[in-house]
Design a protein around this motif. Structure first.
Motif, PDB file in Angstrom:
ATOM      1  N   ASP A  25       0.826  -1.207   0.000  1.00 25.24           N
ATOM      2  CA  ASP A  25       0.000   0.000   0.000  1.00 25.24           C
ATOM      3  C   ASP A  25       0.864   1.263   0.000  1.00 25.24           C
ATOM      4  O   ASP A  25       0.598   2.211  -0.749  1.00 25.24           O
ATOM      5  CB  ASP A  25      -0.927  -0.004   1.210  1.00 25.24           C
ATOM      6  CG  ASP A  25      -1.811   1.230   1.272  1.00 25.24           C
ATOM      7  OD1 ASP A  25      -2.487   1.522   0.273  1.00 25.24           O
ATOM      8  OD2 ASP A  25      -1.805   1.917   2.295  1.00 25.24           O
ATOM      9  N   LEU A  26       1.914   1.292   0.831  1.00 24.24           N
ATOM     10  CA  LEU A  26       2.760   2.483   0.928  1.00 24.24           C
ATOM     11  C   LEU A  26       3.486   2.770  -0.384  1.00 24.24           C
ATOM     12  O   LEU A  26       3.536   3.914  -0.842  1.00 24.24           O
ATOM     13  CB  LEU A  26       3.779   2.308   2.061  1.00 24.24           C
ATOM     14  CG  LEU A  26       3.227   2.335   3.483  1.00 24.24           C
ATOM     15  CD1 LEU A  26       4.312   1.985   4.479  1.00 24.24           C
ATOM     16  CD2 LEU A  26       2.633   3.704   3.807  1.00 24.24           C
ATOM     17  N   LEU A  28      -9.463  -1.321  -8.594  1.00 27.36           N
ATOM     18  CA  LEU A  28      -8.213  -2.022  -8.277  1.00 27.36           C
ATOM     19  C   LEU A  28      -7.401  -1.224  -7.270  1.00 27.36           C
ATOM     20  O   LEU A  28      -6.811  -1.784  -6.341  1.00 27.36           O
ATOM     21  CB  LEU A  28      -7.408  -2.252  -9.552  1.00 27.36           C
ATOM     22  CG  LEU A  28      -6.071  -2.992  -9.387  1.00 27.36           C
ATOM     23  CD1 LEU A  28      -6.293  -4.355  -8.744  1.00 27.36           C
ATOM     24  CD2 LEU A  28      -5.371  -3.136 -10.735  1.00 27.36           C
ATOM     25  N   ARG A  29      -7.390   0.091  -7.429  1.00 23.69           N
ATOM     26  CA  ARG A  29      -6.669   0.934  -6.473  1.00 23.69           C
ATOM     27  C   ARG A  29      -7.305   0.858  -5.085  1.00 23.69           C
ATOM     28  O   ARG A  29      -6.604   0.867  -4.071  1.00 23.69           O
ATOM     29  CB  ARG A  29      -6.654   2.378  -6.965  1.00 23.69           C
ATOM     30  CG  ARG A  29      -5.610   2.646  -8.034  1.00 23.69           C
ATOM     31  CD  ARG A  29      -5.521   4.118  -8.368  1.00 23.69           C
ATOM     32  NE  ARG A  29      -6.535   4.508  -9.335  1.00 23.69           N
ATOM     33  CZ  ARG A  29      -6.832   5.773  -9.638  1.00 23.69           C
ATOM     34  NH1 ARG A  29      -6.212   6.748  -9.020  1.00 23.69           N
ATOM     35  NH2 ARG A  29      -7.747   6.049 -10.536  1.00 23.69           N
ATOM     36  N   ASN A  30      -8.632   0.760  -5.054  1.00 25.34           N
ATOM     37  CA  ASN A  30      -9.321   0.619  -3.769  1.00 25.34           C
ATOM     38  C   ASN A  30      -8.930  -0.678  -3.073  1.00 25.34           C
ATOM     39  O   ASN A  30      -8.709  -0.708  -1.862  1.00 25.34           O
ATOM     40  CB  ASN A  30     -10.830   0.672  -3.971  1.00 25.34           C
ATOM     41  CG  ASN A  30     -11.324   2.058  -4.334  1.00 25.34           C
ATOM     42  OD1 ASN A  30     -10.595   3.039  -4.205  1.00 25.34           O
ATOM     43  ND2 ASN A  30     -12.553   2.155  -4.803  1.00 25.34           N
ATOM     44  N   PHE A  31      -8.856  -1.760  -3.847  1.00 28.46           N
ATOM     45  CA  PHE A  31      -8.482  -3.046  -3.261  1.00 28.46           C
ATOM     46  C   PHE A  31      -7.060  -2.996  -2.704  1.00 28.46           C
ATOM     47  O   PHE A  31      -6.778  -3.523  -1.622  1.00 28.46           O
ATOM     48  CB  PHE A  31      -8.592  -4.163  -4.297  1.00 28.46           C
ATOM     49  CG  PHE A  31      -8.091  -5.491  -3.792  1.00 28.46           C
ATOM     50  CD1 PHE A  31      -8.853  -6.248  -2.907  1.00 28.46           C
ATOM     51  CD2 PHE A  31      -6.848  -5.967  -4.180  1.00 28.46           C
ATOM     52  CE1 PHE A  31      -8.385  -7.462  -2.427  1.00 28.46           C
ATOM     53  CE2 PHE A  31      -6.370  -7.178  -3.715  1.00 28.46           C
ATOM     54  CZ  PHE A  31      -7.145  -7.930  -2.834  1.00 28.46           C
ATOM     55  N   MET A  32      -6.151  -2.365  -3.453  1.00 31.75           N
ATOM     56  CA  MET A  32      -4.776  -2.237  -2.972  1.00 31.75           C
ATOM     57  C   MET A  32      -4.719  -1.433  -1.677  1.00 31.75           C
ATOM     58  O   MET A  32      -3.896  -1.705  -0.800  1.00 31.75           O
ATOM     59  CB  MET A  32      -3.915  -1.553  -4.043  1.00 31.75           C
ATOM     60  CG  MET A  32      -3.708  -2.374  -5.295  1.00 31.75           C
ATOM     61  SD  MET A  32      -2.760  -1.453  -6.535  1.00 31.75           S
ATOM     62  CE  MET A  32      -2.661  -2.665  -7.854  1.00 31.75           C
ATOM     63  N   SER A  33      -5.622  -0.456  -1.552  1.00 34.73           N
ATOM     64  CA  SER A  33      -5.631   0.394  -0.367  1.00 34.73           C
ATOM     65  C   SER A  33      -6.094  -0.350   0.878  1.00 34.73           C
ATOM     66  O   SER A  33      -5.619  -0.081   1.980  1.00 34.73           O
ATOM     67  CB  SER A  33      -6.538   1.613  -0.601  1.00 34.73           C
ATOM     68  OG  SER A  33      -6.067   2.401  -1.666  1.00 34.73           O
TER      69      SER A  33
END
Length: 307
Positions: free
Chosen positions: A250-251, A265-270
């Motif tokens: 995430d970082l 996809l960005r939400n899942f990574m977050s």
């Protein structure tokens, strides 16, 4: 932009609009599973006096921290999924960032304590009872909680002192780093505090690596120690890897990731570190530690399981 804490709101980036009801159901079920698996470990550890040992006490605190950290995200996210206005107040944003950051830091503190416990148990077995006393365990646990709270409180205070020139946060939850990026001019404290925190908890990881080097060297000399390592150290090692990989993922993506990826996809990574470790950690320990597994089976099925 004027900084008025009672009327200022941040806009969060949810992005997904077509499947919000489905996502709400899946997220709610995920949150229920997190509560179920973590509360099972917590209750079993508290009820069974045979589990009032350092390793299980640290595990119980790890599960409590999992509930604490996820409480800073899931209720707000569930509310956002049913709303068209995905906003959060200035105070709420700082509070959410404090909870998520302090929970992640407490994870490293508790995992470092668990590594130290295994190091003493396997490398210095004769001194274990004198080193890991109840009083010392209480002190260890106290500092494992109070240090992350203090460091993140100071970081949150420095973030709150900045004058903001924006209100859009490109994430589904608030963190100090993104709030700091909205500052018109960042004070030196906003650079020094995060740098110190990252260094401090990177040292935790180095300590765990150092302890495992000694653990592996010791375990190679004895079949009994190898058995202890496989049963009690491997779950801890898996948990540490899961936490570190999830947070680093995430970082690194937040700082260097491409913005061309789909928002879902960005939400899942977050939220990866808010989904995988809180579920996997208690499951790994629940299945791998024989005494814990047998006690859980006894409570669930109402019969004693032979050890």
């Amino acid at each position: 932009m004027k900084n008025s804490t009672d009327s200022f709101y941040f806009n969060l980036t949810i992005g997904t609009t077509n499947y919000r009801v489905t996502l709400f159901v899946l997220t709610f079920l995920c949150y229920c599973v997190i509560w179920l698996v973590n509360m099972t470990i917590i209750v079993v550890t508290i009820v069974d006096k045979n589990l009032h040992q350092p390793m299980y006490i640290f595990l119980c605190n790890l599960c409590i921290n999992g509930l604490y950290g996820t409480a800073g995200f899931y209720p707000k996210f569930l509310k956002d999924l049913l709303s068209t206005a995905n906003i959060i107040s200035y105070t709420g944003c700082l509070l959410q960032g404090f909870v998520l950051h302090s929970s992640a830091c407490a994870d490293f503190s508790i995992l470092a304590l668990m590594a130290y416990d295994r190091y003493v148990a396997i490398c210095r077995p004769l001194a274990y009872q004198s080193v890991m006393t109840k009083q010392r365990i209480c002190v260890f646990v106290f500092f494992a909680w109070i240090i992350p709270f203090y460091l993140l409180f100071m970081s949150t205070v420095t973030t709150s002192m900045s004058r903001l020139c924006g209100s859009h946060i490109p994430k589904i939850y608030c963190i100090n780093y993104l709030v700091g990026k909205l500052a018109c001019s960042a004070p030196i404290a906003m650079i020094v505090m995060p740098a110190f925190n990252y260094t401090f908890y990177f040292c935790h990881v180095l300590f765990v690596v150092w302890s495992y080097i000694y653990l592996i060297k010791t375990c190679l000399k004895s079949q009994e120690n190898r058995s202890k390592f496989m049963q009690t150290c491997m779950p801890h090692l898996f948990c540490l890897i899961i936490v570190v990989v999830s947070l680093l993922f995430d970082l690194l993506y937040m700082r260097y990731g491409s913005k061309e990826l789909p928002q879902s996809l960005r939400n899942f990574m977050s939220i990866e570190f808010l989904v995988i470790p809180p579920i996997i950690n208690p499951l790994i320990y629940g299945f791998k530690l024989t005494q814990m597994r047998n006690r859980v089976q006894q409570i669930l099925f109402g019969k004693r399981v032979n050890t």
